[in-house]
Design a protein around this motif. Sequence first.
Motif, PDB file in Angstrom:
ATOM      1  N   ALA A 132       5.483  -2.383  -4.132  1.00 43.06           N
ATOM      2  CA  ALA A 132       5.237  -3.268  -2.991  1.00 43.06           C
ATOM      3  C   ALA A 132       4.178  -4.269  -3.416  1.00 43.06           C
ATOM      4  N   ASN A 133       4.329  -5.509  -2.973  1.00 40.68           N
ATOM      5  CA  ASN A 133       3.382  -6.559  -3.347  1.00 40.68           C
ATOM      6  C   ASN A 133       2.706  -7.208  -2.149  1.00 40.68           C
ATOM      7  N   ASN A 134       3.011  -6.725  -0.951  1.00 41.00           N
ATOM      8  CA  ASN A 134       2.362  -7.222   0.260  1.00 41.00           C
ATOM      9  C   ASN A 134       2.501  -6.162   1.346  1.00 41.00           C
ATOM     10  N   MET A 135       1.944  -6.415   2.496  1.00 40.98           N
ATOM     11  CA  MET A 135       1.934  -5.406   3.548  1.00 40.98           C
ATOM     12  C   MET A 135       3.330  -5.117   4.090  1.00 40.98           C
ATOM     13  N   ALA A 136       4.146  -6.133   4.245  1.00 37.33           N
ATOM     14  CA  ALA A 136       5.500  -5.923   4.768  1.00 37.33           C
ATOM     15  C   ALA A 136       6.289  -5.011   3.833  1.00 37.33           C
ATOM     16  N   GLU A 137       6.173  -5.260   2.533  1.00 37.34           N
ATOM     17  CA  GLU A 137       6.878  -4.426   1.549  1.00 37.34           C
ATOM     18  C   GLU A 137       6.300  -3.016   1.513  1.00 37.34           C
ATOM     19  N   LEU A 138       4.973  -2.894   1.697  1.00 41.02           N
ATOM     20  CA  LEU A 138       4.348  -1.572   1.705  1.00 41.02           C
ATOM     21  C   LEU A 138       4.856  -0.747   2.882  1.00 41.02           C
ATOM     22  N   ILE A 139       4.926  -1.352   4.045  1.00 41.89           N
ATOM     23  CA  ILE A 139       5.395  -0.646   5.237  1.00 41.89           C
ATOM     24  C   ILE A 139       6.850  -0.210   5.058  1.00 41.89           C
ATOM     25  N   ALA A 140       7.670  -1.099   4.516  1.00 44.23           N
ATOM     26  CA  ALA A 140       9.082  -0.762   4.279  1.00 44.23           C
ATOM     27  C   ALA A 140       9.204   0.383   3.289  1.00 44.23           C
ATOM     28  N   GLN A 148       5.125   9.954   0.521  1.00 43.42           N
ATOM     29  CA  GLN A 148       5.092   9.827  -0.940  1.00 43.42           C
ATOM     30  C   GLN A 148       3.939   8.945  -1.424  1.00 43.42           C
ATOM     31  N   LEU A 149       3.472   8.030  -0.582  1.00 43.84           N
ATOM     32  CA  LEU A 149       2.349   7.177  -0.948  1.00 43.84           C
ATOM     33  C   LEU A 149       1.038   7.836  -0.527  1.00 43.84           C
ATOM     34  N   SER A 150      -0.023   7.534  -1.256  1.00 45.86           N
ATOM     35  CA  SER A 150      -1.324   8.118  -0.943  1.00 45.86           C
ATOM     36  C   SER A 150      -2.393   7.035  -0.930  1.00 45.86           C
ATOM     37  N   MET A 151      -3.452   7.294  -0.183  1.00 48.25           N
ATOM     38  CA  MET A 151      -4.548   6.341  -0.089  1.00 48.25           C
ATOM     39  C   MET A 151      -5.871   7.065  -0.270  1.00 48.25           C
ATOM     40  N   GLY A 152      -6.681   6.583  -1.210  1.00 46.90           N
ATOM     41  CA  GLY A 152      -7.995   7.160  -1.440  1.00 46.90           C
ATOM     42  C   GLY A 152      -8.983   6.689  -0.386  1.00 46.90           C
ATOM     43  N   LEU A 153      -9.818   7.602   0.078  1.00 45.90           N
ATOM     44  CA  LEU A 153     -10.823   7.279   1.098  1.00 45.90           C
ATOM     45  C   LEU A 153     -12.215   7.504   0.524  1.00 45.90           C
ATOM     46  N   GLY A 172       3.463   3.374  12.280  1.00 45.67           N
ATOM     47  CA  GLY A 172       4.211   4.626  12.278  1.00 45.67           C
ATOM     48  C   GLY A 172       4.523   5.174  10.899  1.00 45.67           C
ATOM     49  N   ILE A 173       3.891   4.611   9.855  1.00 53.54           N
ATOM     50  CA  ILE A 173       4.170   5.102   8.501  1.00 53.54           C
ATOM     51  C   ILE A 173       3.379   6.375   8.229  1.00 53.54           C
ATOM     52  N   ASP A 174       3.834   7.134   7.260  1.00 51.16           N
ATOM     53  CA  ASP A 174       3.212   8.399   6.872  1.00 51.16           C
ATOM     54  C   ASP A 174       2.678   8.247   5.450  1.00 51.16           C
ATOM     55  N   VAL A 175       1.353   8.172   5.343  1.00 53.16           N
ATOM     56  CA  VAL A 175       0.690   8.039   4.042  1.00 53.16           C
ATOM     57  C   VAL A 175      -0.304   9.182   3.893  1.00 53.16           C
ATOM     58  N   LEU A 176      -0.323   9.825   2.732  1.00 51.03           N
ATOM     59  CA  LEU A 176      -1.254  10.917   2.476  1.00 51.03           C
ATOM     60  C   LEU A 176      -2.655  10.359   2.251  1.00 51.03           C
ATOM     61  N   GLY A 192      -6.151   5.268 -12.309  1.00 52.52           N
ATOM     62  CA  GLY A 192      -5.363   6.167 -13.147  1.00 52.52           C
ATOM     63  C   GLY A 192      -3.971   6.438 -12.610  1.00 52.52           C
ATOM     64  N   GLY A 193      -3.684   5.957 -11.406  1.00 51.58           N
ATOM     65  CA  GLY A 193      -2.360   6.152 -10.834  1.00 51.58           C
ATOM     66  C   GLY A 193      -2.171   7.476 -10.140  1.00 51.58           C
ATOM     67  N   GLN A 194      -3.242   8.299 -10.058  1.00 49.37           N
ATOM     68  CA  GLN A 194      -3.119   9.572  -9.342  1.00 49.37           C
ATOM     69  C   GLN A 194      -3.031   9.342  -7.833  1.00 49.37           C
ATOM     70  N   VAL A 195      -3.596   8.234  -7.369  1.00 48.60           N
ATOM     71  CA  VAL A 195      -3.544   7.846  -5.967  1.00 48.60           C
ATOM     72  C   VAL A 195      -2.983   6.435  -5.896  1.00 48.60           C
ATOM     73  N   SER A 196      -2.162   6.163  -4.874  1.00 48.42           N
ATOM     74  CA  SER A 196      -1.438   4.884  -4.805  1.00 48.42           C
ATOM     75  C   SER A 196      -2.326   3.679  -4.531  1.00 48.42           C
ATOM     76  N   MET A 197      -3.308   3.828  -3.633  1.00 49.04           N
ATOM     77  CA  MET A 197      -4.049   2.643  -3.175  1.00 49.04           C
ATOM     78  C   MET A 197      -5.342   3.050  -2.500  1.00 49.04           C
ATOM     79  N   MET A 198      -6.170   2.041  -2.177  1.00 45.86           N
ATOM     80  CA  MET A 198      -7.414   2.265  -1.447  1.00 45.86           C
ATOM     81  C   MET A 198      -7.957   0.931  -0.961  1.00 45.86           C
ATOM     82  N   PHE A 199      -8.800   0.982   0.048  1.00 47.03           N
ATOM     83  CA  PHE A 199      -9.555  -0.191   0.470  1.00 47.03           C
ATOM     84  C   PHE A 199     -10.808  -0.292  -0.388  1.00 47.03           C
ATOM     85  N   ALA A 200     -11.130  -1.490  -0.833  1.00 49.59           N
ATOM     86  CA  ALA A 200     -12.360  -1.712  -1.594  1.00 49.59           C
ATOM     87  C   ALA A 200     -13.001  -3.009  -1.121  1.00 49.59           C
ATOM     88  N   GLY A 201     -14.314  -3.037  -1.080  1.00 53.73           N
ATOM     89  CA  GLY A 201     -15.024  -4.255  -0.729  1.00 53.73           C
ATOM     90  C   GLY A 201     -14.613  -5.391  -1.647  1.00 53.73           C
TER      91      GLY A 201
END
Length: 318
Positions: A132-140, A148-153, A172-176, A192-201
């Motif tokens: 995914a390269n943008n939010m619309a693609e991420l949601i889809a 299957q996708l994960s987000m680091g906190l 309504g998406i399900d992200v770990l 390292g690819g162990q987690v899909s994404m995260m918010f960063a400043g």
Amino acid sequence: MHRRTFMGVLGAGALAASGVAHAQTPTTRIVVGATPGGGTDTVARVLAAELGRVMGETFVVENRPGAGGNIAAQEVARATPDGRTLLMCYTSHAINATLYPKLPFDPIKSFTPVVHVANAPSILLAHPSVKANNMAELIALAKAEPGQLSMGLPGIGSAGHLGAEVIMLETGIDVLLVPYKGTAPAMTDVLGGQVSMMFAGAALAKGQLKSKALKPLGISSAQRMSVYPDIAPIADTIPGYDFSAWYGLLGPAGMDAGRTKKLSEATTQVLNDAKIKGQLLEEGLLVEGGAPAEFQRFLQTEIERWGTVVKASGAQAG
């Protein structure tokens, strides 16, 4: 200006400000509920140096990390309201009002609002392997592959955590969600690819974006940032989304109105200085300023807004 160079300037400025402590009394403390070197500490040290110059007084930064900023907040709430002890508060001050079932202070009544210092948008960064390269693609993608996708906190109850919760609640998406003790370990696993994404400043994201180690999916502010003009706001896909972090100055309840006004006006003067504004923008910060009453209204709104998210997500303080 590179972050290392900027931090060096801040360090020199803070030393210069503290160096005149022997000649001028009393000293005004800016208490920071975080360790040295982070975003909150950086902003506090900018103000310590610049307020010292503008007001002809001595300002020093004291770090009191722990409990999501509550230790620092409690210290300031209990301080003598003479305008010489201030809290550099962060988004957590509003979040903690609901996240913690019982606080030793009232987030509003125990403090005197001084000034809204700055907003700090975050960028949602993803590992290149995420299709995914943008939010619309991420949601889809998340709807096609639930769980299957994960987000680091960076921590439970952080702005990054609750910003992620809002995305899931609204779409309504399900992200770990994978909690970490801080931003650095979360970033390591996303790289390292162990987690899909995260918010960063925005400042932290700069190096990862420049090296293309990670890719941006969206920014948390309602509008684009001038330093990242190609990154679309998440709000373009999720209307009304605006969950940027922020910084502000508070004093103990009962502070003198004249001292409060003087501090507010001096801080606003500092923030409107073109050089300082540019330096903070490089750090991913959008300066604010304004009167104490404006910050009071903002803080009340933020407590209500984040409180709604905390309750809806079921988040609890660890």
